[in-house]
Design a protein around this motif. Structure first.
Motif, PDB file in Angstrom:
ATOM      1  N   ALA A  48      36.531  47.814  45.169  1.00 29.56           N
ATOM      2  CA  ALA A  48      37.053  47.010  46.277  1.00 29.56           C
ATOM      3  C   ALA A  48      37.870  47.829  47.267  1.00 29.56           C
ATOM      4  O   ALA A  48      38.197  47.338  48.353  1.00 29.56           O
ATOM      5  N   GLY A  49      38.239  49.051  46.897  1.00 33.01           N
ATOM      6  CA  GLY A  49      39.079  49.851  47.777  1.00 33.01           C
ATOM      7  C   GLY A  49      40.529  49.430  47.771  1.00 33.01           C
ATOM      8  O   GLY A  49      41.274  49.715  48.720  1.00 33.01           O
ATOM      9  N   ALA A  50      40.969  48.763  46.686  1.00 32.93           N
ATOM     10  CA  ALA A  50      42.341  48.273  46.585  1.00 32.93           C
ATOM     11  C   ALA A  50      43.132  49.104  45.583  1.00 32.93           C
ATOM     12  O   ALA A  50      42.571  49.707  44.661  1.00 32.93           O
ATOM     13  N   LYS A  51      44.446  49.120  45.734  1.00 32.55           N
ATOM     14  CA  LYS A  51      45.311  49.873  44.827  1.00 32.55           C
ATOM     15  C   LYS A  51      45.394  49.209  43.463  1.00 32.55           C
ATOM     16  O   LYS A  51      45.378  49.884  42.424  1.00 32.55           O
ATOM     17  N   HIS A  52      45.491  47.875  43.450  1.00 30.10           N
ATOM     18  CA  HIS A  52      45.659  47.138  42.205  1.00 30.10           C
ATOM     19  C   HIS A  52      44.559  46.093  42.034  1.00 30.10           C
ATOM     20  O   HIS A  52      44.182  45.421  42.998  1.00 30.10           O
ATOM     21  N   CYS A  53      44.078  45.950  40.820  1.00 26.64           N
ATOM     22  CA  CYS A  53      43.247  44.819  40.420  1.00 26.64           C
ATOM     23  C   CYS A  53      43.915  44.166  39.222  1.00 26.64           C
ATOM     24  O   CYS A  53      44.191  44.837  38.217  1.00 26.64           O
ATOM     25  N   ILE A  54      44.174  42.883  39.335  1.00 32.10           N
ATOM     26  CA  ILE A  54      44.749  42.108  38.234  1.00 32.10           C
ATOM     27  C   ILE A  54      43.678  41.140  37.767  1.00 32.10           C
ATOM     28  O   ILE A  54      43.370  40.150  38.455  1.00 32.10           O
ATOM     29  N   SER A  55      43.067  41.423  36.635  1.00 34.35           N
ATOM     30  CA  SER A  55      42.022  40.532  36.125  1.00 34.35           C
ATOM     31  C   SER A  55      42.656  39.275  35.553  1.00 34.35           C
ATOM     32  O   SER A  55      43.822  39.275  35.141  1.00 34.35           O
ATOM     33  N   ASP A 198      34.088  32.261  32.088  1.00 30.92           N
ATOM     34  CA  ASP A 198      34.964  32.251  33.254  1.00 30.92           C
ATOM     35  C   ASP A 198      35.712  33.574  33.354  1.00 30.92           C
ATOM     36  O   ASP A 198      36.040  34.203  32.346  1.00 30.92           O
ATOM     37  N   GLY A 199      36.004  33.964  34.566  1.00 38.78           N
ATOM     38  CA  GLY A 199      36.773  35.176  34.817  1.00 38.78           C
ATOM     39  C   GLY A 199      37.102  35.275  36.289  1.00 38.78           C
ATOM     40  O   GLY A 199      36.493  34.605  37.123  1.00 38.78           O
ATOM     41  N   GLY A 200      38.071  36.097  36.620  1.00 35.19           N
ATOM     42  CA  GLY A 200      38.455  36.288  38.011  1.00 35.19           C
ATOM     43  C   GLY A 200      39.330  37.511  38.156  1.00 35.19           C
ATOM     44  O   GLY A 200      39.623  38.214  37.175  1.00 35.19           O
ATOM     45  N   CYS A 216      52.880  37.008  35.321  1.00 34.65           N
ATOM     46  CA  CYS A 216      52.566  35.573  35.314  1.00 34.65           C
ATOM     47  C   CYS A 216      51.329  35.245  34.498  1.00 34.65           C
ATOM     48  O   CYS A 216      51.236  34.162  33.926  1.00 34.65           O
ATOM     49  N   ARG A 217      50.354  36.161  34.437  1.00 30.49           N
ATOM     50  CA  ARG A 217      49.137  35.850  33.681  1.00 30.49           C
ATOM     51  C   ARG A 217      49.385  35.830  32.173  1.00 30.49           C
ATOM     52  O   ARG A 217      48.553  35.358  31.411  1.00 30.49           O
ATOM     53  N   ILE A 218      50.541  36.346  31.743  1.00 29.40           N
ATOM     54  CA  ILE A 218      50.900  36.314  30.323  1.00 29.40           C
ATOM     55  C   ILE A 218      52.239  35.587  30.188  1.00 29.40           C
ATOM     56  O   ILE A 218      53.251  36.132  29.773  1.00 29.40           O
ATOM     57  N   HIS A 219      52.276  34.356  30.664  1.00 25.42           N
ATOM     58  CA  HIS A 219      53.416  33.461  30.474  1.00 25.42           C
ATOM     59  C   HIS A 219      54.699  33.929  31.152  1.00 25.42           C
ATOM     60  O   HIS A 219      55.782  33.485  30.790  1.00 25.42           O
ATOM     61  N   ARG A 236      44.521  35.261  31.186  1.00 24.25           N
ATOM     62  CA  ARG A 236      44.000  36.592  30.873  1.00 24.25           C
ATOM     63  C   ARG A 236      42.477  36.587  30.789  1.00 24.25           C
ATOM     64  O   ARG A 236      41.882  35.647  30.291  1.00 24.25           O
ATOM     65  N   LEU A 237      41.867  37.663  31.257  1.00 23.45           N
ATOM     66  CA  LEU A 237      40.444  37.913  31.024  1.00 23.45           C
ATOM     67  C   LEU A 237      40.297  38.474  29.623  1.00 23.45           C
ATOM     68  O   LEU A 237      41.102  39.297  29.193  1.00 23.45           O
ATOM     69  N   ASP A 238      39.267  38.027  28.872  1.00 27.59           N
ATOM     70  CA  ASP A 238      39.106  38.562  27.519  1.00 27.59           C
ATOM     71  C   ASP A 238      38.219  39.796  27.530  1.00 27.59           C
ATOM     72  O   ASP A 238      37.459  40.048  28.469  1.00 27.59           O
ATOM     73  N   ALA A 239      38.311  40.568  26.479  1.00 31.44           N
ATOM     74  CA  ALA A 239      37.657  41.873  26.427  1.00 31.44           C
ATOM     75  C   ALA A 239      36.136  41.765  26.485  1.00 31.44           C
ATOM     76  O   ALA A 239      35.462  42.634  27.064  1.00 31.44           O
TER      77      ALA A 239
END
Length: 383
Positions: A48-55, A198-200, A216-219, A236-239
Motif C-alpha cells: 500500500a505504500g504506507a508506514k503502518h498496517c494494523i490488521s 472475515d478480516g480487515g 484498541c484491537r486488543i481491548h 484481531r486477525l487470526d493467523a
C-alpha cells in the motif's frame, strides 16, 4: 450457473502454499497474534505504500479502530455517502456519533466533492459538530481524494478512505493506502484481496494513531498484558487468515491486471446495451464489482430473472440508499437532496466479475443481457 465470483479457480493456483502455511500454524499453535500477523502486516504496508498496517478482524472493525484513533466522540458528525454498504455509515452510531449523508457522482458512484458543502451545511444545521469525512472507493475505483482532502483541510476536518472495495487501485499514481490520513480495507472473501473468513486492515503513516489502533484491537491493552490504557475491543486477525492473505498477495498484482482485462472486454461487449462503468482519468480500479446502469425505465426484476434463466447471476449493490434505511432515517441528509443516489439505486446491476472470467463466458453474458434488457424494456412499456 456461472459463478458471480470464482474463488475456486484462484485457490487452485495457491492451494499448496495455503496448505503448507496452515500446517505451520497448526504446528506452532499460535492461532491469535502469531508470527504470521506481523509478517502479513509488513507485506501489506509495502503493497500500500504506507508506514503502518494494523490488521484486524473485519473491514467494519477497521473503520471503528480508525475512528477511535481519530478521537471520535458522541455527538460528532462525519460526512459519508449514502450510496454505499452499511458499514461505512453504521460505525458512527455504534460510537454514538452521527452520519451525515452526502451525494455521489453519477458516473463514478463515489462521493462528489461538489456536494460536500451542502452536506456540511446540513450536518451543522442539525447541531452536530462535523469533524471528518469518510470517502468510499465504491466497486474498486477510488474517490477524488485530491478534492476531498482540499475541502477537508479548508474546513478543519480529517479524512478516512473506506477502501473495502478499492484496495489495489490508485489515484494520480498514488496507491490506495496513501490517499487519506487513514485507509481502511476489508478482506471479506469476495473482495479483490480476500481471506477465507472475515478480516480487515487500517493503513496510516501516523505513529501515534497506529499505536492507539494496535492497543484498541486488543481491548485497549497497554505495554503489559492485562494492563489497559484505554477502552478497546476484540478486533484481531487470526493467523490462519494471514496465511490465506500471504498466498493471495503473491498473485494480487497479476489478478488486478486480469480484472482490468475483464473490464475492458465487458465494455467492448456491453457499451451498446447499458451504461458501463467509467474510470476517472486519474484512477485505476481493482474492479471489485462490474456494475452497469440499466436503461431508464427498464424493469430490473425482469432483467435479473431473464439473466438467471440463462444461468447468469446478478446482484444489486445497493437497492436502498442508507439515508432511506429505517435505522438511519433520522440522520442529517445533504441539503441538495441526494437525487443521484436515489436514481442509482433504481438502475444499477452487477454482473459476474473475477480475474478468471473467460472471453467466451463474457460473450454468453453479453448475449443474455441483451435478451434480458429487451424483456425488461418490453415489460416496462406494456406495464
Amino acid at each position: 450457473m456461472i459463478p458471480l465470483i470464482d474463488l475456486g479457480a484462484q485457490q487452485a493456483r495457491i492451494r499448496n502454499k495455503i496448505d503448507a502455511g496452515i500446517s505451520r500454524v497448526l504446528d506452532h499453535g499460535m492461532y491469535i497474534m502469531g508470527p504470521e500477523i506481523s509478517a502479513i502486516e509488513d507485506r501489506l504496508a509495502k503493497a500500500a505504500g504506507a508506514k503502518h498496517c494494523i490488521s484486524c478482524s473485519s473491514g467494519t472493525d477497521a473503520l471503528i479502530l480508525a475512528l477511535l484513533a481519530k478521537g471520535l466522540m458522541p455527538g460528532d458528525g462525519v460526512i459519508v455517502p449514502s450510496f454505499t454498504f452499511a458499514a461505512s455509515a453504521e460505525v458512527m452510531p455504534v460510537l454514538g456519533a452521527i452520519p451525515v449523508f452526502a451525494e455521489v457522482d453519477a458516473v463514478t458512484f463515489n462521493l462528489d466533492p461538489a456536494g460536500l458543502p451542502a452536506a456540511l451545511s446540513a450536518g451543522r444545521a442539525s447541531g452536530a459538530r462535523i469533524v471528518g469525512i469518510i470517502g468510499v472507493g465504491l466497486f474498486g475505483q477510488p474517490a477524488d481524494y485530491d478534492a476531498i482532502n482540499a475541502f477537508a483541510a479548508a474546513e478543519g476536518l480529517w479524512v478516512i478512505d473506506d477502501a473495502a472495495q478499492s484496495f489495489g487501485a490508485s489515484w494520480n499514481g498514488a496507491k490506495v493506502g496513501t490517499l487519506a490520513s487513514m485507509t481502511c480495507t476489508s478482506f471479506f472473501p469476495a473482495k479483490p484481496l480476500g481471506c477465507y473468513g472475515d478480516g480487515g486492515a487500517v493503513f496510516t503513516d501516523d505513529d501515534d494513531e497506529a499505536e492507539i489502533m494496535r492497543s484498541c484491537r486488543i481491548h485497549g491493552m497497554g505495554k503489559t498484558r492485562y494492563e489497559y490504557d484505554r477502552i478497546g475491543m476484540t478486533a484481531r486477525l487470526d493467523a490462519m487468515q494471514a496465511v490465506i492473505l500471504d498466498a493471495k498477495l503473491d498473485i494480487f498484482e497479476e489478478e488486478l491486471t486480469m480484472r482490468q482485462q475483464v473490464a475492458n472486454q465487458y465494455a467492448d461487449r456491453l457499451a451498446h446495451l447499458a451504461e458501463v462503468p467509467q474510470l476517472a482519468s486519474q484512477a485505476t480500479s481493482s474492479w471489485a464489482q462490474y456494475t452497469v446502469k440499466l436503461p431508464a425505465g427498464c424493469d430490473r426484476a425482469i432483467v435479473m430473472k431473464t439473466l438467471a434463466d440463462h444461468d447468469v447471476p446478478s446482484a444489486i449493490y445497493y437497492p436502498v440508499p442508507m439515508h432511506r434505511q429505517s435505522p438511519y432515517s433520522s440522520y442529517p441528509v445533504s441539503a441538495d437532496g441526494l437525487q443521484i443516489t436515489d436514481a442509482l439505486c433504481g438502475q444499477v446491476l452487477a454482473l459476474p466479475m473475477h480475474p478468471y472470467l473467460e472471453a467466451a463466458t463474457q460473450d454468453h453474458i453479453a448475449g443474455a443481457l441483451a435478451t434480458a434488457i429487451a424483456a425488461g424494456s418490453a415489460s416496462a412499456a406494456t406495464g
